[in-house]
Design a protein around this motif. Structure first.
Motif, PDB file in Angstrom:
ATOM      1  N   THR A   1     -10.514  -1.398   1.864  1.00  0.00           N
ATOM      2  CA  THR A   1      -9.214  -0.914   1.407  1.00  0.00           C
ATOM      3  C   THR A   1      -9.133  -0.986  -0.113  1.00  0.00           C
ATOM      4  O   THR A   1      -8.340  -0.287  -0.741  1.00  0.00           O
ATOM      5  N   ASP A   2      -9.974  -1.831  -0.701  1.00  0.00           N
ATOM      6  CA  ASP A   2      -9.991  -1.987  -2.151  1.00  0.00           C
ATOM      7  C   ASP A   2     -11.362  -1.516  -2.616  1.00  0.00           C
ATOM      8  O   ASP A   2     -12.363  -2.173  -2.340  1.00  0.00           O
TER       9      ASP A   2
ATOM     10  N   ALA B   1      -2.437   7.592 -12.588  1.00  0.00           N
ATOM     11  CA  ALA B   1      -2.402   8.084 -11.202  1.00  0.00           C
ATOM     12  C   ALA B   1      -1.482   9.294 -11.150  1.00  0.00           C
ATOM     13  O   ALA B   1      -0.396   9.270 -11.724  1.00  0.00           O
TER      14      ALA B   1
ATOM     15  N   GLN C   1       0.827  -1.200   0.000  1.00  0.00           N
ATOM     16  CA  GLN C   1       0.000   0.000   0.000  1.00  0.00           C
ATOM     17  C   GLN C   1       0.863   1.252   0.000  1.00  0.00           C
ATOM     18  O   GLN C   1       1.982   1.248   0.503  1.00  0.00           O
TER      19      GLN C   1
ATOM     20  N   ALA D   1      -2.489   1.454  -8.109  1.00  0.00           N
ATOM     21  CA  ALA D   1      -1.995   2.801  -8.399  1.00  0.00           C
ATOM     22  C   ALA D   1      -0.868   2.774  -9.429  1.00  0.00           C
ATOM     23  O   ALA D   1      -0.581   3.784 -10.077  1.00  0.00           O
TER      24      ALA D   1
ATOM     25  N   SER E   1      -5.007   5.357   2.428  1.00  0.00           N
ATOM     26  CA  SER E   1      -4.168   4.304   1.853  1.00  0.00           C
ATOM     27  C   SER E   1      -4.674   3.899   0.485  1.00  0.00           C
ATOM     28  O   SER E   1      -5.878   3.847   0.230  1.00  0.00           O
ATOM     29  N   THR E   2      -3.734   3.642  -0.416  1.00  0.00           N
ATOM     30  CA  THR E   2      -4.045   3.288  -1.797  1.00  0.00           C
ATOM     31  C   THR E   2      -3.367   1.964  -2.118  1.00  0.00           C
ATOM     32  O   THR E   2      -2.173   1.809  -1.823  1.00  0.00           O
TER      33      THR E   2
ATOM     34  N   VAL F   1      -6.266   9.440  -8.469  1.00  0.00           N
ATOM     35  CA  VAL F   1      -6.073   8.143  -9.116  1.00  0.00           C
ATOM     36  C   VAL F   1      -7.379   7.752  -9.795  1.00  0.00           C
ATOM     37  O   VAL F   1      -8.376   7.534  -9.117  1.00  0.00           O
TER      38      VAL F   1
ATOM     39  N   ILE G   1      -9.703   6.390  -0.939  1.00  0.00           N
ATOM     40  CA  ILE G   1      -8.508   5.539  -0.978  1.00  0.00           C
ATOM     41  C   ILE G   1      -7.527   6.038  -2.040  1.00  0.00           C
ATOM     42  O   ILE G   1      -6.687   5.260  -2.504  1.00  0.00           O
ATOM     43  N   SER G   2      -7.637   7.318  -2.414  1.00  0.00           N
ATOM     44  CA  SER G   2      -6.752   7.729  -3.502  1.00  0.00           C
ATOM     45  C   SER G   2      -6.469   9.219  -3.620  1.00  0.00           C
ATOM     46  O   SER G   2      -5.424   9.590  -4.133  1.00  0.00           O
TER      47      SER G   2
ATOM     48  N   THR H   1      -5.850  12.026  -1.781  1.00  0.00           N
ATOM     49  CA  THR H   1      -5.320  12.812  -0.665  1.00  0.00           C
ATOM     50  C   THR H   1      -5.033  14.271  -1.020  1.00  0.00           C
ATOM     51  O   THR H   1      -4.237  14.555  -1.908  1.00  0.00           O
TER      52      THR H   1
ATOM     53  N   LEU I   1     -10.523   4.875  -8.671  1.00  0.00           N
ATOM     54  CA  LEU I   1     -10.630   4.548  -7.243  1.00  0.00           C
ATOM     55  C   LEU I   1     -11.390   5.668  -6.537  1.00  0.00           C
ATOM     56  O   LEU I   1     -11.160   6.846  -6.810  1.00  0.00           O
TER      57      LEU I   1
END
Ligand SMILES: Nc1nc2c(c(=O)[nH]1)N[C@H]1C(S)=C(S)[C@@H](COP(=O)(O)O)O[C@H]1N2
Ligand SMILES: [Mo]
Length: 497
Positions: free
Chosen positions: A382-383, A324, A300, A318, A312-313, A347, A354-355, A357, A350
């Motif tokens: 997380t996915d 991304a 990750q 990614a 978290s990605t 990204v 989770i992507s 930020t 997603l």
């Protein structure tokens, strides 16, 4: 009763005075440490996920206003109690005020990146509120002899401090929020011109490009962070060959790509507003990671914002060849502060949580076993690839229409699934009919669509569904946003005269 009421008011007034002054101090130092906002932020962090989801669903984008309002109402209710206690003994009232401030101070200090100086506003609030209460109590004690004049003067002064502090604090914050004057480089790898969409042809349809001011905003913050590009750095650490730190200018010197990408929030309900299409300018994420050299243990990318908030990605997704990006520009301008100035991640495919930020400062290559991000701790997936979705923009739910030619229209998205191949419309549970698609802005961008409907009088139910470019139909199975995104078909009921 008559003698009690003024005391409750003294408690409230003293507290408002303290808060007004604290607000000004917070604005002059660091905008997030205003005690009420700190308590509000702590409430956001501590609220169980189902309740948070309920609040977002029920209050929509007013959720934060309602939160801050509730915190303020709670504080003022306790302030009234403090006033009543002060009637018996000033010490008791002051004690309760100090407990209130201690709660705020705790909230301030439990922020991930808190430092001792962040306590300034809370300390100012404590001292000011206690002094104000003591002043009011003294004037009240002398009131029968000295008349009401002393109290009016004290109340006037404390009220003025509250108003000047509050309004002044807001003005200073406004000034600080002005965009910074930065010049972005031209993309080395530009996006093709975005085709003209259906904006003009289909009244009521979502514009093909979302203006920055209209772009949805979702984050855990109650303020708008002010991060200066000059102090900003990005560190790539963890499971890497060598730790790297980039300044803003160093980042801008790397090759720049430009992409049209539709961002979507996992909290978006079917048919909801938390989705937008923009043109992003930035550096390829893999170019930045390559500077540090990713090790073979990481699964990750844990990204951290300027305030220690983490997202978290999945590393594999990614870095699978998708676009991304570490972004600096949005729709031809530097990122607006609300959307992550100076630098954020984007990204495609997603969900944002989770992507995407914002106010990014660190990329840590690590594993899901070793480190958990903010939303992972709260039970979210997380996915979480963005689910295929079609939204009906027009007609609006419960619209009153005239019979005859009605244009149904909206947007649909299927990022990283080959874009949108087809949108279909269904009336009253009948057969699915193909809608017309607007031009393509690329597979990671949403697509506008419309369908001409000969409407007959009566109440009708309109549904829409999309099929992705790689052949996957949108599922009709309903799911709530938690834990990995809402699904189901968007439907609207209309009345035709
Ligand atoms: N630092 C930070 N970045 C964040 C968030 C946040 O709370 N803090 N929220 C994420 C979520 S949930 C989404 S959907 C996107 C939204 O980006 P936008 O506000 O620019 O539309 O930002 C992501 N980035
Ligand atoms: Mo989100």
């Amino acid at each position: 009763m008559r003698t009690r009421l003024p005391w409750a008011a003294y408690g409230v007034l003293a507290t408002i005075g303290g808060l007004g002054l604290a607000h000004a101090v917070a604005a002059l130092t660091d905008a997030d440490t205003s005690p009420v906002l700190a308590v509000g932020s702590a409430v956001i962090d501590l609220t169980p996920t189902p309740m948070k989801e309920w609040a977002i669903r029920t209050f929509g984008s007013a959720d934060k206003l309602i939160l801050v309002g509730s915190v303020l109402a709670g504080v003022l209710a306790l302030a009234a109690v403090a006033g009543l206690l002060a009637r018996r003994r000033i010490r008791y009232g002051a004690g309760l005020l100090l407990v209130l401030v201690a709660v705020a101070a705790t909230a301030v200090m439990t922020r991930p990146e808190a430092s001792v100086t962040d306590l300034g506003p809370s300390l100012v609030a404590a001292v000011a509120a206690v002094l104000a209460l003591a002043w009011l109590a003294r004037e009240q004690a002398g009131a029968p002899a000295g008349g009401r004049r002393g109290i009016l003067v004290a109340a006037g002064v404390i009220g003025a401090v509250a108003v000047i502090g509050g309004v002044g604090g807001q003005l200073v914050t406004k000034l600080r929020l002005r965009p910074e004057d930065v010049t972005l480089p031209d993309p080395t790898d530009p996006a093709p011109p975005l085709p003209r969409g259906l904006d003009k042809q289909v009244p009521g349809i979502t514009p093909f490009r979302t203006e920055n001011d209209d772009f949805y905003r979702v984050d855990t913050r109650l303020d708008t962070p002010v991060v200066s590009s000059e102090d900003w750095t990005l560190t790539i650490d963890g499971d890497v060959g060598r730790e790297v730190t980039l300044t803003y200018d160093e980042l801008l010197a790397l090759p720049m790509i430009e992409r049209d990408i539709t961002l979507t929030c996992v909290s978006n309900s079917v048919g909801g507003e938390y989705v937008g299409g923009a043109r992003w300018l930035g550096v390829r994420l893999t170019d930045v990671l390559d500077l540090a050299g990713v090790g073979d243990r990481a699964d990750q990318i844990l990204s951290t914002d300027f305030d220690g908030m983490t997202i978290s990605t999945p590393l594999a997704l990614a870095t699978d060849g998708r676009d991304a990006m570490i972004c600096v520009g949005m729709n031809g301008e530097p990122l607006p502060r609300e959307h992550g100035f100076p630098v954020r991640m984007v990204v495609p495919g997603l969900y944002g949580f989770i992507s995407a930020t914002k106010w990014l400062t660190r990329l840590t290559l690590t594993t899901y076993r070793d480190q958990e991000a903010y939303w992972t701790e709260r039970g979210w997936a997380t996915d979480a690839p963005i689910k295929i979705s079609a939204r009906i923009d027009t007609p609006r739910a419960l619209a009153d229409l005239e019979s005859g030619d009605v244009v149904i229209g909206g947007v649909a998205w299927a990022q990283e699934r080959g874009g949108i191949a087809k949108v279909q419309v269904q009336i009253d549970g009948g057969g699915w009919k193909d809608a017309n698609l607007g031009p393509s802005g690329g597979d990671d961008y949403w697509r506008q669509w419309f369908y001409r409907w000969p409407a007959t009088s009566g109440s009708h139910r309109i549904a829409a569904r999309a099929v992705s470019g790689d052949g996957e139909p949108q599922t009709a199975a309903r799911a709530e946003p938690f834990p990995d995104g809402a699904s189901g078909l968007h439907e609207v009921i209309v009345d035709v005269a």
